[in-house]
Motif scaffolding. Structure first.
Motif, mmCIF file in Angstrom:
data_model
loop_
_atom_site.group_PDB
_atom_site.id
_atom_site.type_symbol
_atom_site.label_atom_id
_atom_site.label_comp_id
_atom_site.label_asym_id
_atom_site.label_seq_id
_atom_site.Cartn_x
_atom_site.Cartn_y
_atom_site.Cartn_z
ATOM 1 N N ASP A 145 0.860 -1.167 0.000
ATOM 2 C CA ASP A 145 0.000 0.000 0.000
ATOM 3 C C ASP A 145 0.907 1.231 0.000
ATOM 4 O O ASP A 145 1.683 1.431 0.937
ATOM 5 C CB ASP A 145 -0.891 -0.018 1.251
ATOM 6 N N TRP A 146 0.868 2.037 -1.054
ATOM 7 C CA TRP A 146 1.716 3.229 -1.153
ATOM 8 C C TRP A 146 1.059 4.370 -0.394
ATOM 9 O O TRP A 146 -0.077 4.734 -0.661
ATOM 10 C CB TRP A 146 1.948 3.594 -2.616
ATOM 11 N N ILE A 147 1.789 4.922 0.566
ATOM 12 C CA ILE A 147 1.294 5.977 1.448
ATOM 13 C C ILE A 147 2.061 7.272 1.174
ATOM 14 O O ILE A 147 3.290 7.285 1.223
ATOM 15 C CB ILE A 147 1.517 5.588 2.936
ATOM 16 N N ALA A 148 1.324 8.353 0.902
ATOM 17 C CA ALA A 148 1.964 9.660 0.715
ATOM 18 C C ALA A 148 2.468 10.164 2.065
ATOM 19 O O ALA A 148 1.749 10.110 3.069
ATOM 20 C CB ALA A 148 0.971 10.660 0.127
ATOM 21 N N ILE A 149 3.733 10.625 2.093
ATOM 22 C CA ILE A 149 4.321 11.083 3.362
ATOM 23 C C ILE A 149 4.836 12.515 3.303
ATOM 24 O O ILE A 149 5.439 12.986 4.252
ATOM 25 C CB ILE A 149 5.453 10.137 3.819
ATOM 26 N N GLY A 150 4.616 13.204 2.192
ATOM 27 C CA GLY A 150 5.084 14.587 2.079
ATOM 28 C C GLY A 150 5.792 14.809 0.755
ATOM 29 O O GLY A 150 5.593 14.058 -0.203
ATOM 30 N N THR A 151 6.634 15.827 0.732
ATOM 31 C CA THR A 151 7.374 16.143 -0.492
ATOM 32 C C THR A 151 8.869 16.039 -0.229
ATOM 33 O O THR A 151 9.317 16.090 0.926
ATOM 34 C CB THR A 151 7.061 17.565 -0.987
ATOM 35 N N ILE A 152 9.621 15.938 -1.311
ATOM 36 C CA ILE A 152 11.070 15.867 -1.171
ATOM 37 C C ILE A 152 11.606 17.146 -0.523
ATOM 38 O O ILE A 152 12.588 17.111 0.208
ATOM 39 C CB ILE A 152 11.751 15.557 -2.523
ATOM 40 N N VAL A 155 8.868 9.239 10.171
ATOM 41 C CA VAL A 155 7.452 9.081 9.842
ATOM 42 C C VAL A 155 6.900 7.963 10.716
ATOM 43 O O VAL A 155 7.442 6.856 10.722
ATOM 44 C CB VAL A 155 7.264 8.725 8.348
ATOM 45 N N ASN A 156 5.839 8.258 11.457
ATOM 46 C CA ASN A 156 5.176 7.229 12.261
ATOM 47 C C ASN A 156 4.182 6.482 11.389
ATOM 48 O O ASN A 156 3.369 7.099 10.707
ATOM 49 C CB ASN A 156 4.446 7.861 13.448
ATOM 50 N N THR A 157 4.277 5.152 11.393
ATOM 51 C CA THR A 157 3.362 4.324 10.612
ATOM 52 C C THR A 157 2.798 3.237 11.520
ATOM 53 O O THR A 157 3.344 2.984 12.601
ATOM 54 C CB THR A 157 4.086 3.650 9.422
ATOM 55 N N GLY A 183 12.552 6.067 9.039
ATOM 56 C CA GLY A 183 13.405 7.215 8.757
ATOM 57 C C GLY A 183 13.465 7.422 7.252
ATOM 58 O O GLY A 183 13.715 6.476 6.503
ATOM 59 N N VAL A 184 13.204 8.662 6.811
ATOM 60 C CA VAL A 184 13.276 8.995 5.391
ATOM 61 C C VAL A 184 14.442 9.962 5.226
ATOM 62 O O VAL A 184 14.488 11.005 5.874
ATOM 63 C CB VAL A 184 11.963 9.604 4.882
ATOM 64 N N PHE A 185 15.393 9.598 4.382
ATOM 65 C CA PHE A 185 16.673 10.303 4.268
ATOM 66 C C PHE A 185 16.844 10.891 2.870
ATOM 67 O O PHE A 185 16.433 10.280 1.885
ATOM 68 C CB PHE A 185 17.826 9.333 4.549
ATOM 69 N N ARG A 186 17.512 12.044 2.806
ATOM 70 C CA ARG A 186 17.839 12.681 1.531
ATOM 71 C C ARG A 186 19.337 12.956 1.508
ATOM 72 O O ARG A 186 19.876 13.594 2.417
ATOM 73 C CB ARG A 186 17.053 13.975 1.387
ATOM 74 N N THR A 187 19.998 12.468 0.484
ATOM 75 C CA THR A 187 21.445 12.636 0.388
ATOM 76 C C THR A 187 21.790 13.971 -0.276
ATOM 77 O O THR A 187 20.923 14.650 -0.834
ATOM 78 C CB THR A 187 22.076 11.498 -0.439
ATOM 79 N N ALA A 225 6.026 2.367 0.768
ATOM 80 C CA ALA A 225 5.173 1.189 0.614
ATOM 81 C C ALA A 225 5.151 0.408 1.912
ATOM 82 O O ALA A 225 6.205 0.043 2.440
ATOM 83 C CB ALA A 225 5.665 0.315 -0.522
ATOM 84 N N LEU A 226 3.967 0.168 2.411
ATOM 85 C CA LEU A 226 3.792 -0.645 3.602
ATOM 86 C C LEU A 226 3.037 -1.904 3.212
ATOM 87 O O LEU A 226 2.158 -1.862 2.350
ATOM 88 C CB LEU A 226 3.026 0.124 4.672
#
Length: 112
Positions: A5-12, A23-25, A31-35, A103-104
């Motif tokens: 199930d694809w869950i929207a969590i915000g924007t880059i 992100v609490n699920t 943890g969502v990381f941006r390099t 995706a969860l």
């Protein structure tokens, strides 16, 4: 293979370069990381060593260093790097028009 199930969590743009957000699920903290190269990854937000919040760690290259005891994990594979052992679960993540989705696994409903 289980359904996702694809869950929207915000924007880059919600995640700073070389930064992260938690992100609490229903399946726990992610943890969502941006390099610095603008790649994004999602992994479990707890270090298997002592449970440190990886989203509060330092992002360098495609890795993150745990803020508690400096264990380093690959954001691509979830595996500990160097002499450390262990791994965290990676979470499928996609970017569509600047929006982030994770995706969860869908839980199978129990028959009555």
């Amino acid at each position: 293979m289980s359904e996702m199930d694809w869950i929207a969590i915000g924007t880059i743009a919600d995640i700073p370069l070389r930064g992260a957000r938690c992100v609490n699920t229903p399946q726990g903290k992610i943890g969502v990381f941006r390099t610095a190269e603008d790649q994004v990854f999602a992994i479990e937000d707890h270090c298997p060593h002592k449970g440190g919040p990886l989203s509060q760690g330092i992002v360098h290259g495609a890795a993150v260093t745990c803020p508690l005891h400096n264990w380093v994990f690959s954001l691509e594979t979830g595996k500990a790097l160097g002499a450390d052992e262990g791994a965290v679960r990676t979470i499928p993540l996609k970017v569509e028009d600047g929006r982030l989705f994770i995706a969860l696994e869908l839980r199978a409903s129990k028959a009555a």
